[in-house]
Design a protein around this motif. Sequence first.
Motif, short mmCIF file in Angstrom:
data_model
loop_
_atom_site.label_atom_id
_atom_site.label_comp_id
_atom_site.label_asym_id
_atom_site.label_seq_id
_atom_site.Cartn_x
_atom_site.Cartn_y
_atom_site.Cartn_z
N MET A 33 0.83 -1.20 0.00
CA MET A 33 0.00 0.00 0.00
C MET A 33 0.87 1.25 0.00
O MET A 33 2.06 1.20 0.30
CB MET A 33 -0.91 0.00 1.24
CG MET A 33 -1.77 -1.24 1.39
SD MET A 33 -3.01 -1.40 0.12
CE MET A 33 -4.07 -0.04 0.53
N ARG A 34 0.26 2.39 -0.30
CA ARG A 34 0.98 3.67 -0.34
C ARG A 34 1.53 4.10 1.01
O ARG A 34 2.55 4.75 1.08
CB ARG A 34 0.05 4.78 -0.83
CG ARG A 34 -0.19 4.76 -2.29
CD ARG A 34 -0.94 5.99 -2.69
NE ARG A 34 -1.23 5.92 -4.11
CZ ARG A 34 -1.99 6.76 -4.74
NH1 ARG A 34 -2.57 7.73 -4.08
NH2 ARG A 34 -2.19 6.63 -6.03
N THR A 35 0.87 3.80 2.08
CA THR A 35 1.22 4.33 3.40
C THR A 35 2.17 3.43 4.17
O THR A 35 2.05 3.30 5.38
CB THR A 35 -0.05 4.56 4.22
OG1 THR A 35 -0.77 3.31 4.30
CG2 THR A 35 -0.93 5.61 3.59
N ASP A 36 3.15 2.82 3.48
CA ASP A 36 4.11 1.90 4.10
C ASP A 36 3.43 0.76 4.83
O ASP A 36 3.88 0.31 5.88
CB ASP A 36 5.06 2.65 5.05
CG ASP A 36 5.97 3.60 4.30
OD1 ASP A 36 6.37 3.25 3.17
OD2 ASP A 36 6.30 4.66 4.84
N ARG A 37 2.31 0.31 4.28
CA ARG A 37 1.61 -0.86 4.80
C ARG A 37 1.77 -2.00 3.83
O ARG A 37 1.76 -1.81 2.62
CB ARG A 37 0.11 -0.56 4.95
CG ARG A 37 -0.21 0.43 6.03
CD ARG A 37 -1.68 0.79 6.02
NE ARG A 37 -2.52 -0.39 6.16
CZ ARG A 37 -3.82 -0.38 5.91
NH1 ARG A 37 -4.43 0.70 5.52
NH2 ARG A 37 -4.53 -1.48 6.07
N GLU A 38 1.91 -3.19 4.37
CA GLU A 38 1.97 -4.40 3.56
C GLU A 38 0.93 -5.36 4.10
O GLU A 38 0.79 -5.51 5.32
CB GLU A 38 3.36 -5.03 3.65
CG GLU A 38 4.46 -4.15 3.10
CD GLU A 38 5.83 -4.75 3.28
OE1 GLU A 38 5.94 -5.84 3.87
OE2 GLU A 38 6.80 -4.12 2.84
N GLU A 59 -1.24 -7.64 8.61
CA GLU A 59 -0.85 -6.29 8.21
C GLU A 59 0.48 -5.95 8.87
O GLU A 59 0.66 -6.16 10.06
CB GLU A 59 -1.90 -5.28 8.64
CG GLU A 59 -1.51 -3.85 8.35
CD GLU A 59 -2.45 -2.85 8.97
OE1 GLU A 59 -2.81 -1.88 8.31
OE2 GLU A 59 -2.82 -3.04 10.16
N THR A 60 1.41 -5.43 8.08
CA THR A 60 2.69 -4.97 8.59
C THR A 60 2.82 -3.48 8.26
O THR A 60 2.74 -3.10 7.09
CB THR A 60 3.86 -5.73 7.95
OG1 THR A 60 3.65 -7.13 8.16
CG2 THR A 60 5.19 -5.32 8.54
N VAL A 61 3.00 -2.66 9.30
CA VAL A 61 3.17 -1.22 9.12
C VAL A 61 4.59 -0.87 9.52
O VAL A 61 5.05 -1.20 10.61
CB VAL A 61 2.17 -0.42 9.98
CG1 VAL A 61 2.37 1.08 9.79
CG2 VAL A 61 0.75 -0.82 9.66
N GLY A 91 -5.24 3.12 -2.92
CA GLY A 91 -4.03 3.07 -2.10
C GLY A 91 -3.10 1.93 -2.45
O GLY A 91 -2.02 1.80 -1.89
N VAL A 92 -3.50 1.10 -3.41
CA VAL A 92 -2.71 -0.09 -3.77
C VAL A 92 -1.59 0.29 -4.73
O VAL A 92 -1.81 0.95 -5.74
CB VAL A 92 -3.62 -1.16 -4.42
CG1 VAL A 92 -2.80 -2.32 -4.95
CG2 VAL A 92 -4.66 -1.65 -3.42
N ILE A 93 -0.38 -0.12 -4.40
CA ILE A 93 0.78 0.08 -5.28
C ILE A 93 1.08 -1.19 -6.05
O ILE A 93 1.38 -1.17 -7.24
CB ILE A 93 2.03 0.49 -4.46
CG1 ILE A 93 1.82 1.85 -3.84
CG2 ILE A 93 3.27 0.46 -5.32
CD1 ILE A 93 2.96 2.28 -2.95
N LEU A 94 1.01 -2.34 -5.36
CA LEU A 94 1.44 -3.59 -5.97
C LEU A 94 0.59 -4.74 -5.44
O LEU A 94 0.26 -4.76 -4.26
CB LEU A 94 2.92 -3.83 -5.59
CG LEU A 94 3.57 -5.11 -6.04
CD1 LEU A 94 4.95 -4.80 -6.56
CD2 LEU A 94 3.67 -6.09 -4.88
N VAL A 95 0.24 -5.65 -6.33
CA VAL A 95 -0.43 -6.89 -5.94
C VAL A 95 0.41 -8.04 -6.49
O VAL A 95 0.70 -8.09 -7.68
CB VAL A 95 -1.86 -6.98 -6.53
CG1 VAL A 95 -2.50 -8.32 -6.18
CG2 VAL A 95 -2.71 -5.83 -6.02
#
Length: 103
Positions: A33-38, A59-61, A91-95
Amino acid sequence: MADDQDQAIPVQTVEEPLDLVRLSLDERIYVKMRTDRELRGRLHAYDQHLNMILGDVEETVTTSEIDEETYEEIFKTTKRSIAMLFVRGDGVILVSPPMRTAT
């Protein structure tokens, strides 16, 4: 015999980007995600905007702070488990789909 060939099992191919997501339904995927979330979770549903419903999510922040004395950057990670999560697609950067082996 011609009928047997017409009823062959269709091959699942990737022709468009969302085909890769479609093939990952009901499998565990990785979402950055954009906000440094995985996020890592099971994909239950998605739409053309990449809005997704994930189940059994981890979720990893990752946050960073600067130490005031040494001016070093300190990274902290926080993890939590979520039973069901709606992910907004903007908010998704990569899937990343699960790893598959060629058969």
